[in-house]
Design a protein around this motif. Structure first.
Motif, mmCIF file in Angstrom:
data_model
loop_
_atom_site.group_PDB
_atom_site.id
_atom_site.type_symbol
_atom_site.label_atom_id
_atom_site.label_comp_id
_atom_site.label_asym_id
_atom_site.label_seq_id
_atom_site.Cartn_x
_atom_site.Cartn_y
_atom_site.Cartn_z
ATOM 1 N N PRO A 1 -27.445 -62.717 20.876
ATOM 2 C CA PRO A 1 -26.617 -62.050 21.892
ATOM 3 C C PRO A 1 -26.811 -60.537 21.803
ATOM 4 O O PRO A 1 -27.035 -59.995 20.728
ATOM 5 N N ILE A 2 -26.734 -59.879 22.932
ATOM 6 C CA ILE A 2 -26.898 -58.428 22.976
ATOM 7 C C ILE A 2 -25.628 -57.776 22.426
ATOM 8 O O ILE A 2 -24.523 -58.084 22.885
ATOM 9 N N PRO A 3 -25.781 -56.886 21.426
ATOM 10 C CA PRO A 3 -24.605 -56.200 20.882
ATOM 11 C C PRO A 3 -23.913 -55.379 21.968
ATOM 12 O O PRO A 3 -24.576 -54.732 22.773
ATOM 13 N N VAL A 4 -22.598 -55.413 21.954
ATOM 14 C CA VAL A 4 -21.835 -54.726 22.990
ATOM 15 C C VAL A 4 -21.102 -53.517 22.413
ATOM 16 O O VAL A 4 -21.202 -52.417 22.935
ATOM 17 N N THR A 5 -20.370 -53.722 21.341
ATOM 18 C CA THR A 5 -19.578 -52.634 20.783
ATOM 19 C C THR A 5 -20.458 -51.761 19.885
ATOM 20 O O THR A 5 -21.504 -52.204 19.394
ATOM 21 N N PRO A 6 -20.040 -50.526 19.642
ATOM 22 C CA PRO A 6 -20.797 -49.681 18.709
ATOM 23 C C PRO A 6 -20.937 -50.330 17.326
ATOM 24 O O PRO A 6 -21.992 -50.230 16.698
ATOM 25 N N GLU A 7 -19.879 -51.014 16.874
ATOM 26 C CA GLU A 7 -19.931 -51.678 15.574
ATOM 27 C C GLU A 7 -20.987 -52.779 15.564
ATOM 28 O O GLU A 7 -21.730 -52.937 14.595
ATOM 29 N N GLU A 8 -21.049 -53.551 16.663
ATOM 30 C CA GLU A 8 -22.061 -54.604 16.759
ATOM 31 C C GLU A 8 -23.467 -54.001 16.815
ATOM 32 O O GLU A 8 -24.403 -54.534 16.213
ATOM 33 N N LYS A 9 -23.603 -52.896 17.520
ATOM 34 C CA LYS A 9 -24.907 -52.230 17.601
ATOM 35 C C LYS A 9 -25.347 -51.733 16.225
ATOM 36 O O LYS A 9 -26.515 -51.854 15.854
ATOM 37 N N LEU A 10 -24.403 -51.168 15.472
ATOM 38 C CA LEU A 10 -24.721 -50.691 14.127
ATOM 39 C C LEU A 10 -25.133 -51.857 13.229
ATOM 40 O O LEU A 10 -26.144 -51.775 12.526
ATOM 41 N N ALA A 11 -24.366 -52.935 13.257
ATOM 42 C CA ALA A 11 -24.693 -54.105 12.427
ATOM 43 C C ALA A 11 -26.064 -54.656 12.811
ATOM 44 O O ALA A 11 -26.869 -55.016 11.932
ATOM 45 N N ASP B 1 -11.573 -37.860 6.651
ATOM 46 C CA ASP B 1 -12.301 -38.300 7.851
ATOM 47 C C ASP B 1 -13.695 -38.796 7.474
ATOM 48 O O ASP B 1 -14.157 -39.822 7.979
ATOM 49 N N LEU B 2 -14.361 -38.064 6.607
ATOM 50 C CA LEU B 2 -15.705 -38.445 6.170
ATOM 51 C C LEU B 2 -15.677 -39.791 5.453
ATOM 52 O O LEU B 2 -16.546 -40.640 5.668
ATOM 53 N N HIS B 3 -14.657 -40.014 4.623
ATOM 54 C CA HIS B 3 -14.586 -41.277 3.886
ATOM 55 C C HIS B 3 -14.319 -42.453 4.830
ATOM 56 O O HIS B 3 -14.867 -43.538 4.640
ATOM 57 N N ARG C 1 -16.616 -47.208 7.808
ATOM 58 C CA ARG C 1 -17.179 -47.810 9.025
ATOM 59 C C ARG C 1 -18.646 -48.174 8.833
ATOM 60 O O ARG C 1 -19.121 -49.181 9.357
ATOM 61 N N LEU C 2 -19.375 -47.373 8.098
ATOM 62 C CA LEU C 2 -20.790 -47.619 7.836
ATOM 63 C C LEU C 2 -21.005 -48.823 6.914
ATOM 64 O O LEU C 2 -21.959 -49.570 7.078
ATOM 65 N N ALA C 3 -20.099 -49.016 5.988
ATOM 66 C CA ALA C 3 -20.295 -50.006 4.923
ATOM 67 C C ALA C 3 -20.070 -51.436 5.399
ATOM 68 O O ALA C 3 -19.375 -51.691 6.376
ATOM 69 N N ASP C 4 -20.679 -52.348 4.639
ATOM 70 C CA ASP C 4 -20.486 -53.779 4.870
ATOM 71 C C ASP C 4 -19.285 -54.305 4.102
ATOM 72 O O ASP C 4 -18.667 -55.284 4.505
#
Length: 131
Positions: A4-14, A81-83, A88-91
């Motif tokens: 499936p095509i990623p839709v959300t930014p989180e899905e795109k990142l994953a 904010d950075l943390h 968000r970046l981490a799995d």
């Protein structure tokens, strides 16, 4: 079979992380009073094949960058904010130490709100244990 095509930014990142074959990313959270333990966790997580991100500044230790109280307060907000960006970046998240303060408690809640698995070096301090 197509994905499936990623839709959300989180899905795109994953999806991007999967496409480039990145190993799992773990973010270490906890009070900076546990920096020694965080460094040890970094070694163990790295040896296990994970990319590790963790706090880079220990505001409890003296340094010219945060010697002024007003500057230190502003820096703390930027670092928080950075943390959150690291979360968000981490799995997944690894919480280090046998104490959970307000900042770490907020990080745990934030990670869980994003659906990130949260592990503890001391599971008894999990604020949601027993719920």
């Amino acid at each position: 079979m197509s994905r499936p095509i990623p839709v959300t930014p989180e899905e795109k990142l994953a999806d991007a992380k999967q496409q480039v074959g990145l190993p799992p990313i773990v973010v270490i959270c906890g009070s900076t009073r546990f920096m020694t333990e965080m460094n040890e966790a970094d070694v163990r997580e790295t040896e296990a094949g994970r990319i590790v991100v963790k706090p880079g500044c220990d505001l409890k230790s003296p340094h010219d960058l945060w010697s002024d109280p007003d500057e230190a307060k502003a820096l703390k907000l930027r670092l928080d904010d950075l943390h959150r960006a690291k979360i968000r970046l981490a799995d997944d998240v690894l919480v280090v130490g046998d104490y959970i303060g307000d900042s770490t408690r907020a990080e745990i809640a934030y990670a869980r709100s994003l659906g990130r698995p949260v592990r503890f070096t001391h599971p008894e301090v999990d604020p949601d244990a027993g719920r």
